[in-house]
Motif scaffolding. Structure first.
Motif, PDB file in Angstrom:
ATOM      1  N   UNK A 226      38.635  49.089  45.168  1.00  0.00           N
ATOM      2  CA  UNK A 226      38.492  47.911  44.973  1.00  0.00           C
ATOM      3  C   UNK A 226      37.520  47.204  45.226  1.00  0.00           C
ATOM      4  N   UNK A 227      37.469  46.092  43.743  1.00  0.00           N
ATOM      5  CA  UNK A 227      36.652  45.902  42.883  1.00  0.00           C
ATOM      6  C   UNK A 227      36.181  43.823  43.271  1.00  0.00           C
ATOM      7  N   UNK A 228      35.113  44.463  43.645  1.00  0.00           N
ATOM      8  CA  UNK A 228      35.076  42.167  43.754  1.00  0.00           C
ATOM      9  C   UNK A 228      33.569  41.654  42.803  1.00  0.00           C
ATOM     10  N   UNK A 229      34.460  40.626  42.239  1.00  0.00           N
ATOM     11  CA  UNK A 229      33.282  39.631  41.461  1.00  0.00           C
ATOM     12  C   UNK A 229      33.350  38.549  42.446  1.00  0.00           C
ATOM     13  N   UNK A 230      31.490  39.037  42.012  1.00  0.00           N
ATOM     14  CA  UNK A 230      31.096  36.870  42.959  1.00  0.00           C
ATOM     15  C   UNK A 230      30.368  36.265  42.233  1.00  0.00           C
ATOM     16  N   UNK A 231      30.737  35.133  42.120  1.00  0.00           N
ATOM     17  CA  UNK A 231      29.788  34.642  41.087  1.00  0.00           C
ATOM     18  C   UNK A 231      28.563  33.905  42.019  1.00  0.00           C
TER      19      UNK A 231
ATOM     20  N   UNK B  80      47.501  42.063  36.282  1.00  0.00           N
ATOM     21  CA  UNK B  80      47.822  42.962  36.252  1.00  0.00           C
ATOM     22  C   UNK B  80      46.610  44.695  37.336  1.00  0.00           C
ATOM     23  N   UNK B  81      45.803  44.030  38.195  1.00  0.00           N
ATOM     24  CA  UNK B  81      44.638  44.784  38.858  1.00  0.00           C
ATOM     25  C   UNK B  81      44.809  44.198  40.371  1.00  0.00           C
ATOM     26  N   UNK B  82      45.967  44.924  40.630  1.00  0.00           N
ATOM     27  CA  UNK B  82      45.984  44.595  42.350  1.00  0.00           C
ATOM     28  C   UNK B  82      44.661  44.317  43.323  1.00  0.00           C
ATOM     29  N   UNK B  83      43.351  45.710  43.081  1.00  0.00           N
ATOM     30  CA  UNK B  83      42.518  45.386  43.330  1.00  0.00           C
ATOM     31  C   UNK B  83      41.246  44.649  43.424  1.00  0.00           C
ATOM     32  N   UNK B  84      41.567  44.044  42.645  1.00  0.00           N
ATOM     33  CA  UNK B  84      40.422  43.230  41.516  1.00  0.00           C
ATOM     34  C   UNK B  84      40.303  41.686  42.579  1.00  0.00           C
ATOM     35  N   UNK B  85      39.577  41.309  43.030  1.00  0.00           N
ATOM     36  CA  UNK B  85      39.139  40.335  44.053  1.00  0.00           C
ATOM     37  C   UNK B  85      38.126  39.070  43.176  1.00  0.00           C
ATOM     38  N   UNK B  86      37.945  37.724  43.554  1.00  0.00           N
ATOM     39  CA  UNK B  86      36.899  36.865  43.337  1.00  0.00           C
ATOM     40  C   UNK B  86      36.130  35.687  45.575  1.00  0.00           C
ATOM     41  N   UNK B  87      35.014  36.281  44.901  1.00  0.00           N
ATOM     42  CA  UNK B  87      34.832  35.373  45.709  1.00  0.00           C
ATOM     43  C   UNK B  87      33.269  34.610  45.067  1.00  0.00           C
ATOM     44  N   UNK B  88      33.769  32.820  45.418  1.00  0.00           N
ATOM     45  CA  UNK B  88      32.637  31.904  44.620  1.00  0.00           C
ATOM     46  C   UNK B  88      31.793  31.960  45.753  1.00  0.00           C
ATOM     47  N   UNK B  89      30.534  32.278  44.790  1.00  0.00           N
ATOM     48  CA  UNK B  89      29.317  32.417  45.600  1.00  0.00           C
ATOM     49  C   UNK B  89      28.606  31.140  46.839  1.00  0.00           C
ATOM     50  N   UNK B  90      29.041  30.188  46.368  1.00  0.00           N
ATOM     51  CA  UNK B  90      28.014  29.290  47.271  1.00  0.00           C
ATOM     52  C   UNK B  90      29.610  29.209  48.348  1.00  0.00           C
ATOM     53  N   UNK B  91      30.439  29.859  48.683  1.00  0.00           N
ATOM     54  CA  UNK B  91      30.908  30.159  50.242  1.00  0.00           C
ATOM     55  C   UNK B  91      29.902  30.813  50.550  1.00  0.00           C
ATOM     56  N   UNK B  92      28.782  32.167  50.133  1.00  0.00           N
ATOM     57  CA  UNK B  92      27.524  32.690  50.753  1.00  0.00           C
ATOM     58  C   UNK B  92      26.140  32.016  51.081  1.00  0.00           C
TER      59      UNK B  92
END
Length: 392
Positions: free
Chosen positions: A265-270, A331-343
């Protein structure tokens, strides 16, 4: 008290350990990466042991840790407080202390000059621990380079070999490193890790979340069950690249991580909200009026009109990251995104403003960490345990 050997099996959260003439020095980037780094401020950041800690099992009621810290001095600015050592008993904060003495590193913010002076070893003392077998963690100061010299306890200590937790590998900027939280367990990644709990390896590198290939390779080669990368603020405040370079650089960084962790699981956080850079490009600089008053404040020096020529803002970085993750996730079902403004967003800034316009305080770190735990580790989060499994 008996002396106990400081061995790597007592230490968590570092990438490498270097034995020096003046103690055991934790590194958060491997030697290969350090050799490829020309930036002195990254060298300072990676050796600050954010989320590095000793983990041991003992029934000792008193523990002493001799260390050689490096205190940073900024001429003209109020003295920085000594770095804090947090001791946890079975996962709960029991006591905190500081270590006097140590080396000093004087940084002239006007010229960038660095001056180092040797100093004496100091001791972190913890007493009154419960008289039973327990797991003890000593978290080193997150923002103060620290060499470990000696460990003493009034009962035998041993490594913890039956800890079955998922390893969370995180990379980010000074916000992830811990600026300006007051203690190592109050920085937001540590707060989030304690909610789950997971074992944190924190590659938050102040001023240096810059999509460096050697950092990506370090992450590729580090064992991990969960990975997150928080990208954006340093790209803006360093004024490092333009929009044309950003997309390929993000793809390359993620591609390198995926070479070693194809299904993790790989999470990209802005970026979290930072009003001075939402629509204004960098570079960021110290506010000279605040410096004259002996305070550390930051300001954005770019021109919003420069966005047309490709200069980055936090708004444009978020748009790029969201698009890239959306496209790759096909093509990468284990990749996700989180908008940093939710934090940390506009309402949070109104309640808990950034004291220096750039970094959250301890209360804001706590909020960011608590929210990250709910959003990432919660039932619908990118890091939720698979059905029938647990990280406890």
């Amino acid at each position: 008290m008996d002396h106990d050997p400081l061995t790597p099996d007592l230490l968590l959260g570092a990438i490498e350990w270097e034995r020096t003439e003046r103690g055991l020095l934790p590194h958060r980037l491997p030697a290969r990466a350090r050799a490829q780094n020309p930036e002195p401020l990254l060298a300072l950041a990676e050796v600050q042991p954010s989320s590095v800690r000793l983990l041991l099992r003992t029934r000792a009621t008193a523990i002493e840790l001799d260390t050689l810290p490096t205190k940073r001095v900024y001429p003209g600015i109020s003295a920085r407080p000594d770095g804090v050592y947090d001791l946890l008993v079975d996962g709960r904060l029991h006591a905190s202390t500081t270590v006097p003495g140590g080396d000093t590193l004087t940084l002239d913010m006007a010229t960038g000059a660095l001056e180092h002076a040797d100093g004496p070893v100091g001791t972190a003392r913890f007493t009154g621990l419960p008289d039973r077998v327990k797991d003890v963690e000593i978290w080193l100061p997150h923002d103060e380079a620290t060499r470990l010299v000696a460990l003493r306890a009034d009962a035998p200590v041993e490594p913890v070999t039956d800890r079955r937790r998922r390893v969370w590998l995180h990379h980010g900027s000074s916000v992830s490193h811990g600026s300006d939280a007051t203690s190592p367990t109050s920085i937001w990644p540590a707060v989030a890790a304690a909610h789950e709990p997971v074992d944190l390896v924190n590659l938050g590198l102040s001023g240096n979340a810059l999509l460096d290939p050697f950092t990506a390779r370090a992450m590729r080669d580090t064992p991990a069950d969960l990975i997150s990368v928080k990208i954006g603020i340093n790209l803006v405040n360093a004024d490092l690249m333009r929009a044309r370079a950003l997309g390929p650089a993000v793809h390359g960084f993620l591609d390198t991580i995926r070479e070693g962790h194809p299904d993790t699981p790989l999470l990209v956080v802005s970026p979290t909200l930072c009003p001075i850079h939402e629509d204004t490009p960098g570079p960021t600089e110290f506010d000279p009026e605040a410096l004259r008053a002996g305070r550390k404040m930051f300001r954005a020096t770019g021109d919003p009109a420069e966005r047309a020529s490709g200069k980055l803002t936090l708004v444009s970085v978020r748009e790029t990251l969201s698009r890239i993750v959306r496209e790759r996730a096909a093509e990468d079902p284990h990749l996700s995104y989180l908008d940093g403004r939710e934090l940390y967003g506009e309402a949070d800034h109104a309640e808990l403003p950034l004291p220096d316009r750039l970094h959250p305080d301890t209360a804001a770190h706590r909020r960011i960490g608590t929210r990250f735990a709910a959003l990432a580790f919660g039932p619908d989060g990118a890091f939720a345990p698979a059905p029938g499994t647990s990280s406890h």
